[in-house]
Motif scaffolding. Sequence first.
Motif, mmCIF file in Angstrom:
data_model
loop_
_atom_site.group_PDB
_atom_site.id
_atom_site.type_symbol
_atom_site.label_atom_id
_atom_site.label_comp_id
_atom_site.label_asym_id
_atom_site.label_seq_id
_atom_site.Cartn_x
_atom_site.Cartn_y
_atom_site.Cartn_z
ATOM 1 N N LYS A 139 0.823 -1.216 0.000
ATOM 2 C CA LYS A 139 0.000 0.000 0.000
ATOM 3 C C LYS A 139 0.855 1.262 0.000
ATOM 4 O O LYS A 139 0.321 2.365 0.133
ATOM 5 N N TYR A 142 3.865 3.836 -5.270
ATOM 6 C CA TYR A 142 3.202 4.671 -6.266
ATOM 7 C C TYR A 142 4.189 4.960 -7.390
ATOM 8 O O TYR A 142 5.389 5.034 -7.169
ATOM 9 N N SER A 332 -3.146 6.871 2.879
ATOM 10 C CA SER A 332 -4.401 6.538 2.195
ATOM 11 C C SER A 332 -4.932 7.713 1.386
ATOM 12 O O SER A 332 -5.703 7.525 0.434
ATOM 13 N N ASP A 335 -4.287 7.879 -2.408
ATOM 14 C CA ASP A 335 -5.231 7.193 -3.289
ATOM 15 C C ASP A 335 -6.351 8.122 -3.758
ATOM 16 O O ASP A 335 -7.038 7.811 -4.735
ATOM 17 N N THR A 351 -5.706 1.355 -7.655
ATOM 18 C CA THR A 351 -5.576 0.647 -6.386
ATOM 19 C C THR A 351 -4.187 0.037 -6.180
ATOM 20 O O THR A 351 -3.799 -0.242 -5.039
#
Length: 380
Positions: A139, A142, A332, A335, A351
């Motif tokens: 997570k 990027y 988060s 996103d 995602t």
Amino acid sequence: MKLKISHIVIASALAWASGAQAADADVVKIGFAAPLTGQQSNYGTDMQKGAQLAIDDFNAMHPVIGGKPVTFALTSEDDQADPRTGTTVAQRLIDDGVRGIIGHFNSGTSIPASDLYNRAGLPQVSMATSPVYTARGYKTTYRLLTSDSQAGSIMGAYVVKRMNYKRIAIIDDRTAYGQGIADEFAAAVTAAGGTVIKRDFTNDKALDFSAILTNMKGLNPDAIFYGGGDAQSSPMIRKMRQLGIKSAFITGEMSKSPTFLKVGGSAAEGSIVYMGGLPKEKMPGFAGFEARYKARFHEDPVTYSPYSYDGTIALLTAMKDANSTDPKVYTSWLDKVNLKGVTSNGIAYDTKGDLKDAPVTIYKVEKGAFVPMDTIGGKS
């Protein structure tokens, strides 16, 4: 939030806030890692300047986060384009208390470093194009550019169907980037009805390609594709023409550089080079970015700085939107970022951390310059 980069204060000299606000501001470190010495230092320093300009511009807005003024500062490390050095500097940045990472440049350094950043919970916005970088479910990963799976599939189909090159030879440098993009390109060529008649490899330190190219000359391919950087592609194209090989030469974004044009010289004429993203003439924020870049660094931007600029702005915007510089809180929010930036009207992540807007532009070298031939996908 849709942030329009053109609304950012243009004068980078105002980036470091003065007076009482600066005295009270928290300094928030942003880590940066890329090759800053060696054969690939031209890529890393270009990328670094884009990140620094973004920090300058964001500081010029006097950001307040968590009810307190903050000043962002770039902490840079040289990973030398080496995976082992990359993990060493990654740990150093983590230990230094940075709140986010811009980098690394290479897939081969970004992927192992991402393991460390993920364990530390630090978002990493990388120039890596290997699909593996964002495929492992982290997570914190990027991407700044179009992935190899996107670009390779587009280019493989393009050269077969649009350029009518059916018999293709492929060389790569065995790095995570070079081999990865060659694999994607080869698969797309085959799927489009072309034939890969030969695959060979070198390394990212080689300068002599006589044996490989002499072997390929006898096969008379329509085109030779190279996966790797400009330190190899520029002497490779020179050797091709010296050997009388008339095949088209096709390569990726690491050759969209002044080095390829300068070292390749007249032999580079007609080469096909692709790059993720729009050509600068179609980038919605390039004119303003170019002016600020020149004022700050007294030189023209090259290839990667617009992308590192947008990635840095995205990271800082996520902190501002989350009202926190704590990675556990703001990650988060990356996103949810949707920016009108330098390179695109819609900088946003899916995602996995890949760019949703991922065009590819194909360039041809004409009269010593990269001239856009076609752009596939993307928002202008």
